[in-house]
Motif scaffolding. Structure first.
Motif, PDB file in Angstrom:
ATOM      1  N   ARG A  26      -6.224  16.846   5.174  1.00 32.17           N
ATOM      2  CA  ARG A  26      -4.928  16.372   4.666  1.00 32.17           C
ATOM      3  C   ARG A  26      -5.011  14.911   4.242  1.00 32.17           C
ATOM      4  N   PHE A  27      -5.792  14.130   4.960  1.00 34.14           N
ATOM      5  CA  PHE A  27      -5.969  12.727   4.593  1.00 34.14           C
ATOM      6  C   PHE A  27      -6.793  12.601   3.318  1.00 34.14           C
ATOM      7  N   LEU A  28      -7.769  13.477   3.156  1.00 34.35           N
ATOM      8  CA  LEU A  28      -8.638  13.410   1.986  1.00 34.35           C
ATOM      9  C   LEU A  28      -7.915  13.814   0.706  1.00 34.35           C
ATOM     10  N   ARG A  29      -6.788  14.533   0.825  1.00 32.91           N
ATOM     11  CA  ARG A  29      -6.013  14.881  -0.368  1.00 32.91           C
ATOM     12  C   ARG A  29      -5.400  13.655  -1.027  1.00 32.91           C
ATOM     13  N   GLY A  30      -5.257  12.564  -0.279  1.00 32.93           N
ATOM     14  CA  GLY A  30      -4.672  11.337  -0.823  1.00 32.93           C
ATOM     15  C   GLY A  30      -5.648  10.485  -1.608  1.00 32.93           C
ATOM     16  N   GLN A  31      -6.863  10.974  -1.816  1.00 39.25           N
ATOM     17  CA  GLN A  31      -7.905  10.223  -2.526  1.00 39.25           C
ATOM     18  C   GLN A  31      -8.094   8.830  -1.920  1.00 39.25           C
ATOM     19  N   PRO A  32      -8.507   8.738  -0.653  1.00 39.96           N
ATOM     20  CA  PRO A  32      -8.597   7.431  -0.003  1.00 39.96           C
ATOM     21  C   PRO A  32      -9.609   6.495  -0.649  1.00 39.96           C
ATOM     22  N   ARG A  33     -10.665   7.031  -1.254  1.00 40.60           N
ATOM     23  CA  ARG A  33     -11.651   6.140  -1.877  1.00 40.60           C
ATOM     24  C   ARG A  33     -11.051   5.432  -3.078  1.00 40.60           C
ATOM     25  N   SER A  34     -10.323   6.154  -3.908  1.00 42.68           N
ATOM     26  CA  SER A  34      -9.716   5.531  -5.092  1.00 42.68           C
ATOM     27  C   SER A  34      -8.670   4.493  -4.690  1.00 42.68           C
ATOM     28  N   ILE A  35      -7.831   4.848  -3.745  1.00 45.14           N
ATOM     29  CA  ILE A  35      -6.809   3.903  -3.295  1.00 45.14           C
ATOM     30  C   ILE A  35      -7.454   2.729  -2.573  1.00 45.14           C
ATOM     31  N   GLY A  36      -8.560   2.986  -1.872  1.00 42.10           N
ATOM     32  CA  GLY A  36      -9.280   1.904  -1.211  1.00 42.10           C
ATOM     33  C   GLY A  36      -9.854   0.903  -2.194  1.00 42.10           C
ATOM     34  N   VAL A  37     -10.387   1.395  -3.299  1.00 45.06           N
ATOM     35  CA  VAL A  37     -10.923   0.487  -4.326  1.00 45.06           C
ATOM     36  C   VAL A  37      -9.796  -0.339  -4.936  1.00 45.06           C
ATOM     37  N   VAL A  38      -8.666   0.299  -5.232  1.00 47.08           N
ATOM     38  CA  VAL A  38      -7.520  -0.423  -5.817  1.00 47.08           C
ATOM     39  C   VAL A  38      -7.006  -1.484  -4.845  1.00 47.08           C
ATOM     40  N   LEU A  39      -6.850  -1.126  -3.570  1.00 46.14           N
ATOM     41  CA  LEU A  39      -6.369  -2.096  -2.590  1.00 46.14           C
ATOM     42  C   LEU A  39      -7.346  -3.250  -2.402  1.00 46.14           C
ATOM     43  N   SER A  40      -8.637  -2.950  -2.408  1.00 45.08           N
ATOM     44  CA  SER A  40      -9.626  -4.021  -2.265  1.00 45.08           C
ATOM     45  C   SER A  40      -9.570  -4.986  -3.441  1.00 45.08           C
ATOM     46  N   ILE A 102       0.048   0.532   8.914  1.00 42.66           N
ATOM     47  CA  ILE A 102       1.374   0.164   9.416  1.00 42.66           C
ATOM     48  C   ILE A 102       1.491  -1.353   9.539  1.00 42.66           C
ATOM     49  N   ILE A 103       0.459  -1.988  10.102  1.00 43.72           N
ATOM     50  CA  ILE A 103       0.475  -3.449  10.241  1.00 43.72           C
ATOM     51  C   ILE A 103       0.540  -4.111   8.872  1.00 43.72           C
ATOM     52  N   SER A 104      -0.229  -3.603   7.914  1.00 44.73           N
ATOM     53  CA  SER A 104      -0.237  -4.183   6.571  1.00 44.73           C
ATOM     54  C   SER A 104       1.092  -3.985   5.858  1.00 44.73           C
ATOM     55  N   THR A 105       1.751  -2.858   6.095  1.00 48.95           N
ATOM     56  CA  THR A 105       3.064  -2.627   5.487  1.00 48.95           C
ATOM     57  C   THR A 105       4.084  -3.639   6.001  1.00 48.95           C
ATOM     58  N   ILE A 106       4.037  -3.914   7.304  1.00 48.97           N
ATOM     59  CA  ILE A 106       4.915  -4.954   7.858  1.00 48.97           C
ATOM     60  C   ILE A 106       4.554  -6.315   7.263  1.00 48.97           C
ATOM     61  N   GLY A 107       3.252  -6.561   7.095  1.00 48.44           N
ATOM     62  CA  GLY A 107       2.808  -7.804   6.475  1.00 48.44           C
ATOM     63  C   GLY A 107       3.268  -7.937   5.034  1.00 48.44           C
ATOM     64  N   VAL A 108       3.306  -6.818   4.304  1.00 50.23           N
ATOM     65  CA  VAL A 108       3.778  -6.846   2.911  1.00 50.23           C
ATOM     66  C   VAL A 108       5.238  -7.276   2.859  1.00 50.23           C
ATOM     67  N   VAL A 109       6.052  -6.759   3.778  1.00 55.76           N
ATOM     68  CA  VAL A 109       7.468  -7.141   3.796  1.00 55.76           C
ATOM     69  C   VAL A 109       7.612  -8.640   4.049  1.00 55.76           C
ATOM     70  N   GLY A 163       2.156  -2.275  -1.122  1.00 57.42           N
ATOM     71  CA  GLY A 163       3.005  -1.693  -0.089  1.00 57.42           C
ATOM     72  C   GLY A 163       3.275  -0.221  -0.338  1.00 57.42           C
ATOM     73  N   VAL A 164       3.506   0.144  -1.595  1.00 51.90           N
ATOM     74  CA  VAL A 164       3.731   1.565  -1.926  1.00 51.90           C
ATOM     75  C   VAL A 164       2.476   2.378  -1.623  1.00 51.90           C
ATOM     76  N   LEU A 165       1.304   1.843  -2.000  1.00 44.62           N
ATOM     77  CA  LEU A 165       0.051   2.555  -1.716  1.00 44.62           C
ATOM     78  C   LEU A 165      -0.182   2.697  -0.214  1.00 44.62           C
ATOM     79  N   LEU A 166       0.149   1.657   0.527  1.00 49.20           N
ATOM     80  CA  LEU A 166      -0.025   1.710   1.982  1.00 49.20           C
ATOM     81  C   LEU A 166       0.907   2.748   2.611  1.00 49.20           C
ATOM     82  N   ILE A 167       2.134   2.821   2.132  1.00 52.30           N
ATOM     83  CA  ILE A 167       3.073   3.811   2.670  1.00 52.30           C
ATOM     84  C   ILE A 167       2.588   5.223   2.364  1.00 52.30           C
TER      85      ILE A 167
END
Length: 195
Positions: A26-40, A102-109, A163-167
């Motif tokens: 279920r986690f892998l359906r979110g394409q974590p590698r692609s989102i990880g590259v964008v966040l980095s 979760i910590i990063s989402t709070i940090g984004v706010v 923040g949207v990507l983290l959520i």
């Protein structure tokens, strides 16, 4: 007796359980590698664009409270965890990704509030200095302030998109860590032949 014992054990049902308690897929359906590259990349951008913002000593910017720096570091760490979680998915790394998201989402706010506060302070300082300097100096100062406000807007956009990507990734990680009751039980019987 050997034949009867073999046929008795062959006719007993054999049951196996497939599907894990923690469906990592279920986690892998979110394409974590692609989102990880964008966040980095967004984290590196926040960090690097925050460096020139520190030279503005006459006005208060978000770089004075180090918001672009620590938010950039959080984005980079989250991105690296997402990339690693697609390479070798495990419960531990997905749990770490979930907690850091979760910590990063709070940090984004918190950081977005700093970015907005800096934009408001710069606009108010612009109105205040307009009455105390000549028109030529005001034009130069206005150009300087508008560039700083534009950078704060870039920081705000990076923060909101991140923040949207983290959520989104938090939802996928939560779905992967939640216990699943959809286990399939396969029962196979070796029925005696008609002979």
């Amino acid at each position: 007796m050997g034949e009867d014992g073999a046929s008795a054990s062959a006719s007993e049902p054999i049951s196996t359980v497939t599907g894990g308690n923690k469906p990592v897929h279920r986690f892998l359906r979110g394409q974590p590698r692609s989102i990880g590259v964008v966040l980095s990349m967004m984290g590196v951008g926040l960090f690097l664009f925050g460096i020139p913002m520190t030279v503005h000593t006459d006005i208060m910017t978000s770089a004075d409270v180090f918001s672009p720096f620590w938010l950039g570091i959080l984005f980079c760490v989250c991105g690296v965890l997402y990339i690693l979680s697609e390479r070798s998915p495990s419960k531990k790394i997905i749990t770490a990704s979930f907690a850091l998201s979760i910590i990063s989402t709070i940090g984004v706010v918190s950081a977005c509030m700093d970015f907005i506060k800096s934009m408001v302070i710069i606009e108010r300082q612009d109105e205040y200095t307009h009455n105390n300097i000549t028109e030529d100096d005001y034009v130069y100062l206005r150009q300087h302030y508008s560039a700083v406000v534009a950078m704060e807007c870039v920081f705000l956009c990076h923060g909101l998109i991140g923040g949207v990507l983290l959520i989104i990734m938090t939802c996928f990680a939560r779905a992967a860590l939640r216990s699943s009751n959809t286990q399939a039980v396969v029962v196979m019987r070796n029925l005696p032949s008609a002979e």
